[in-house]
Design a protein around this motif. Structure first.
Motif, PDB file in Angstrom:
ATOM      1  N   TRP A  93      33.940  42.201  33.495  1.00  0.00           N
ATOM      2  CA  TRP A  93      35.414  41.791  33.705  1.00  0.00           C
ATOM      3  C   TRP A  93      35.876  41.427  32.423  1.00  0.00           C
ATOM      4  O   TRP A  93      35.429  40.633  31.508  1.00  0.00           O
ATOM      5  CB  TRP A  93      35.648  40.635  34.553  1.00  0.00           C
ATOM      6  N   ASP A  94      36.984  42.198  31.843  1.00  0.00           N
ATOM      7  CA  ASP A  94      37.382  41.786  30.268  1.00  0.00           C
ATOM      8  C   ASP A  94      38.773  41.397  30.302  1.00  0.00           C
ATOM      9  O   ASP A  94      39.868  42.103  30.186  1.00  0.00           O
ATOM     10  CB  ASP A  94      37.469  43.390  29.540  1.00  0.00           C
ATOM     11  N   LYS A  95      38.996  40.102  30.550  1.00  0.00           N
ATOM     12  CA  LYS A  95      40.462  39.304  30.908  1.00  0.00           C
ATOM     13  C   LYS A  95      41.023  39.568  29.681  1.00  0.00           C
ATOM     14  O   LYS A  95      42.315  39.707  29.712  1.00  0.00           O
ATOM     15  CB  LYS A  95      40.064  38.082  31.325  1.00  0.00           C
ATOM     16  N   GLN A  96      40.464  39.638  28.500  1.00  0.00           N
ATOM     17  CA  GLN A  96      41.117  39.486  27.178  1.00  0.00           C
ATOM     18  C   GLN A  96      41.334  40.873  26.583  1.00  0.00           C
ATOM     19  O   GLN A  96      41.907  41.007  25.333  1.00  0.00           O
ATOM     20  CB  GLN A  96      40.337  38.822  26.160  1.00  0.00           C
ATOM     21  N   HIS A  97      40.977  42.068  27.233  1.00  0.00           N
ATOM     22  CA  HIS A  97      41.312  43.311  26.783  1.00  0.00           C
ATOM     23  C   HIS A  97      40.474  43.845  25.414  1.00  0.00           C
ATOM     24  O   HIS A  97      40.849  44.463  24.594  1.00  0.00           O
ATOM     25  CB  HIS A  97      42.784  43.770  26.833  1.00  0.00           C
ATOM     26  N   VAL A  98      39.326  42.948  25.307  1.00  0.00           N
ATOM     27  CA  VAL A  98      38.553  43.383  24.264  1.00  0.00           C
ATOM     28  C   VAL A  98      37.969  45.015  23.958  1.00  0.00           C
ATOM     29  O   VAL A  98      38.585  45.549  23.090  1.00  0.00           O
ATOM     30  CB  VAL A  98      37.273  42.540  24.302  1.00  0.00           C
TER      31      VAL A  98
END
Length: 119
Positions: free
Chosen positions: A53-58
């Motif tokens: 899960w990449d909540k910060q759009h890294v």
């Protein structure tokens, strides 16, 4: 979700292959309020799949996202065996969007790389 189903089908076809799949889920749609549900994650149940899960759009930013209109999602990339991500991702051998439309190209590239490594 069609992309996840297409990837799952590809993996079912390639049980013998040394394939690793990294799925990165990120909030894109207004309904993406949190990490994917257990039911969603089960769509890709193959043991060769790791899901994040990449909540910060890294990862999206590493792949070229600059603003809301350039979010990288529903994207599939195939990397040559042994390629490692360092400061930035390596150039993929193949990539495409959306996953469901790019899956045939993805399947072909995986087959080509497996044959090349086997020589």
């Amino acid at each position: 979700m069609q992309g996840a189903s297409a990837l799952n089908k590809l993996l079912a076809e390639r049980k013998d292959a040394e394939i690793r799949v990294f799925v990165v889920w990120e909030p894109v749609l207004p309904t993406d309020l949190g990490a994917p549900s257990t039911a969603t994650l089960k769509r890709l149940s193959d043991l060769r799949v790791s899901q994040y899960w990449d909540k910060q759009h890294v990862v999206s930013r590493l792949l070229g996202e600059r603003d809301r209109s350039s979010i990288v999602w529903d994207y599939v990339a195939v990397y040559q065996p042994g390629k490692l991500w360092d400061q930035a991702p390596p150039e993929p051998a193949s990539s495409g969007v959306p996953v469901v439309r790019a899956i045939d190209k993805t399947r072909d590239e995986i087959q080509r790389l497996i044959q090349a490594v086997g020589k």
